[in-house]
Scaffold this motif. Structure first.
Motif, PDB file in Angstrom:
ATOM      1  N   LEU A  26       0.808  -1.211   0.000  1.00  0.00           N
ATOM      2  CA  LEU A  26       0.000   0.000   0.000  1.00  0.00           C
ATOM      3  C   LEU A  26       0.847   1.269   0.000  1.00  0.00           C
ATOM      4  N   SER A  27       2.032   1.203   0.599  1.00  0.00           N
ATOM      5  CA  SER A  27       2.894   2.379   0.601  1.00  0.00           C
ATOM      6  C   SER A  27       3.447   2.587  -0.803  1.00  0.00           C
ATOM      7  N   TYR A  32       2.321  -0.032  -9.183  1.00  0.00           N
ATOM      8  CA  TYR A  32       1.576   0.988  -9.933  1.00  0.00           C
ATOM      9  C   TYR A  32       2.341   2.300 -10.036  1.00  0.00           C
ATOM     10  N   THR A  33       3.095   2.645  -9.001  1.00  0.00           N
ATOM     11  CA  THR A  33       3.952   3.825  -9.098  1.00  0.00           C
ATOM     12  C   THR A  33       4.918   3.661 -10.258  1.00  0.00           C
ATOM     13  N   GLN A  34       5.534   2.503 -10.352  1.00  0.00           N
ATOM     14  CA  GLN A  34       6.504   2.256 -11.419  1.00  0.00           C
ATOM     15  C   GLN A  34       5.846   2.244 -12.797  1.00  0.00           C
ATOM     16  N   SER A 240       0.923   7.067  -2.023  1.00  0.00           N
ATOM     17  CA  SER A 240       0.679   5.644  -1.785  1.00  0.00           C
ATOM     18  C   SER A 240       0.330   4.940  -3.092  1.00  0.00           C
ATOM     19  N   GLU A 241       0.374   3.624  -3.051  1.00  0.00           N
ATOM     20  CA  GLU A 241      -0.007   2.831  -4.217  1.00  0.00           C
ATOM     21  C   GLU A 241      -1.485   2.997  -4.554  1.00  0.00           C
ATOM     22  N   LEU A 247      -4.508   6.336 -10.666  1.00  0.00           N
ATOM     23  CA  LEU A 247      -3.954   7.089 -11.788  1.00  0.00           C
ATOM     24  C   LEU A 247      -3.678   6.190 -12.983  1.00  0.00           C
ATOM     25  N   TRP A 248      -3.242   4.949 -12.723  1.00  0.00           N
ATOM     26  CA  TRP A 248      -2.930   4.045 -13.839  1.00  0.00           C
ATOM     27  C   TRP A 248      -4.152   3.788 -14.713  1.00  0.00           C
TER      28      TRP A 248
END
Length: 377
Positions: A26-27, A32-34, A240-241, A247-248
């Motif tokens: 979750l952090s 998804y950030t990547q 956070s993820e 956003l993804w």
């Protein structure tokens, strides 16, 4: 009732949120950030991309990266959101406001050089409505005076600038650094959210450390160091993820979102063309060097009285249009700190600009209704 804005959901947001929750990460800086960072870097030619919790955070990171110190001066337009200025004021900088162009609310590039002195550290152009400033002119001035350029590209995702060399570049890929917003009023959204694009490699390593609260934790997880610790100043800029997964879903649909928004923009433009001429009203102008990402459709009235009449007329028909920024150089916080220069074009936009409803699910019939009400006597 036609609202000013309505957040658009592609249908995949809940799925990716569920996936993020049940993968147990979750952090921030997970899958998804990547995915978001890698896509945006590859699609638009940005340097290193780091998602942030807001565009404000991205601007604050930029101020830290260029080592803004008390007494430094930063040039930016007065016609912008307060975050553009706050990021540098928080570091002790003096903001030097420039007037806007008469044909567009963006910064008047021809006024910049006269504002530069030995204390000037950076120029922060704001790509208002996603329409490019003259980046050739700005970069030439910055290079001549050894200044940093930080693009405030909050409204400018998927918008481009063609320079005098004929090369088409994404806004946010030209300056040393650039900040984007994914607030719910933007073209692609994450509720709140932003991104810092680092186009000058000298800032890449330190940006990641600042992003991770001043630690080299990202290097540790890549196996580059055997332990991580506090190595620089920083803060909790990393989202956070949950934000990244939402956003993804938006990023996956960006081309469809953009296509529909441009269609809305063109419908407004074509439908209001004759009326604005008769009423002495200004509509957006897209320079040959710029593209239009249809972030907003605005009109600029001839005076404040005309604006008030139009806003009241729309509101009485349950159509919610809004005015936009108030001049920062006359704001309660900064008026006494401003150097006293009159910025008449900025003040004109503050007193006369109206933003019309603009969102993905706005229907053609609703736009026709807005046009009909505006153009009726």
């Amino acid at each position: 009732m036609i609202p000013f804005n309505k957040p658009y959901l592609t249908g995949k947001e809940a799925h990716y949120l569920y996936d993020a929750v049940y993968t147990g990460k979750l952090s921030g800086n997970g899958k998804y950030t990547q995915k978001c960072q890698n896509f945006l870097k590859e699609q638009y030619g940005f340097g290193k991309c780091l998602l942030t919790t807001s565009c404000t955070d991205a601007l604050e990171m930029a101020a830290i990266l260029i080592d803004i110190q008390p007494g430094d001066e930063v040039i930016m337009p007065s016609y912008t959101f307060v975050s553009t200025a706050n990021a540098f004021v928080l570091r002790g900088a003096k903001v030097v406001f420039a007037d806007s162009r008469k044909d567009h609310p963006g910064i008047d590039e021809d006024l910049l050089e006269a504002l530069i002195n030995s204390k000037t550290k950076a120029i922060v152009p704001v790509h208002y409505a996603g329409v490019a400033c003259d980046m050739d002119k700005i970069m030439d001035i910055a290079n001549k005076h050894n200044l940093f350029v930080i693009e405030d590209a909050a409204q400018a995702i998927d918008s481009f600038y063609t320079g005098k060399d004929g090369i088409k570049r994404a806004l946010g890929s030209i300056g040393h650094l650039a900040a984007f917003s994914f607030h719910e009023t933007k073209n692609i959204i994450a509720g709140e959210g932003g991104m810092l694009a680092i186009n000058d490699p000298q800032f890449e390593k330190r940006a990641e450390i600042i992003w991770e609260k001043g630690t080299n934790r990202s290097a540790f997880f890549r196996g580059e160091v055997d332990k991580y610790g506090w190595v620089d100043m920083g803060s909790s800029f990393l989202p956070s993820e949950l934000i990244s997964s939402f956003l993804w879903a938006q990023i996956e649909n960006i081309q469809d979102i953009q296509k529909v928004r441009v269609e809305h923009w063109n419908q407004y433009y074509d439908g209001l063309n004759e009326w604005v001429t008769k009423q002495e009203i200004q509509v957006p102008k897209i320079p040959d060097s710029a593209t239009n990402n249809a972030h907003m459709f605005y009109i600029v009235c001839k005076d404040g009285e005309q604006r008030a009449e139009i806003l009241n007329k729309l509101k009485s028909n349950d159509i919610y249009a809004v005015f936009h920024y108030l001049s920062l150089h006359t704001s309660p916080f900064y008026a006494e700190k401003h150097d006293g220069r009159h910025l008449p074009v900025t003040d004109h936009y503050s007193e006369c600009l109206i933003r019309l409803p603009m969102y993905y699910e706005l229907e053609d019939t609703q736009i026709e209704k807005i046009i009909q009400i505006l153009t009726s006597s």
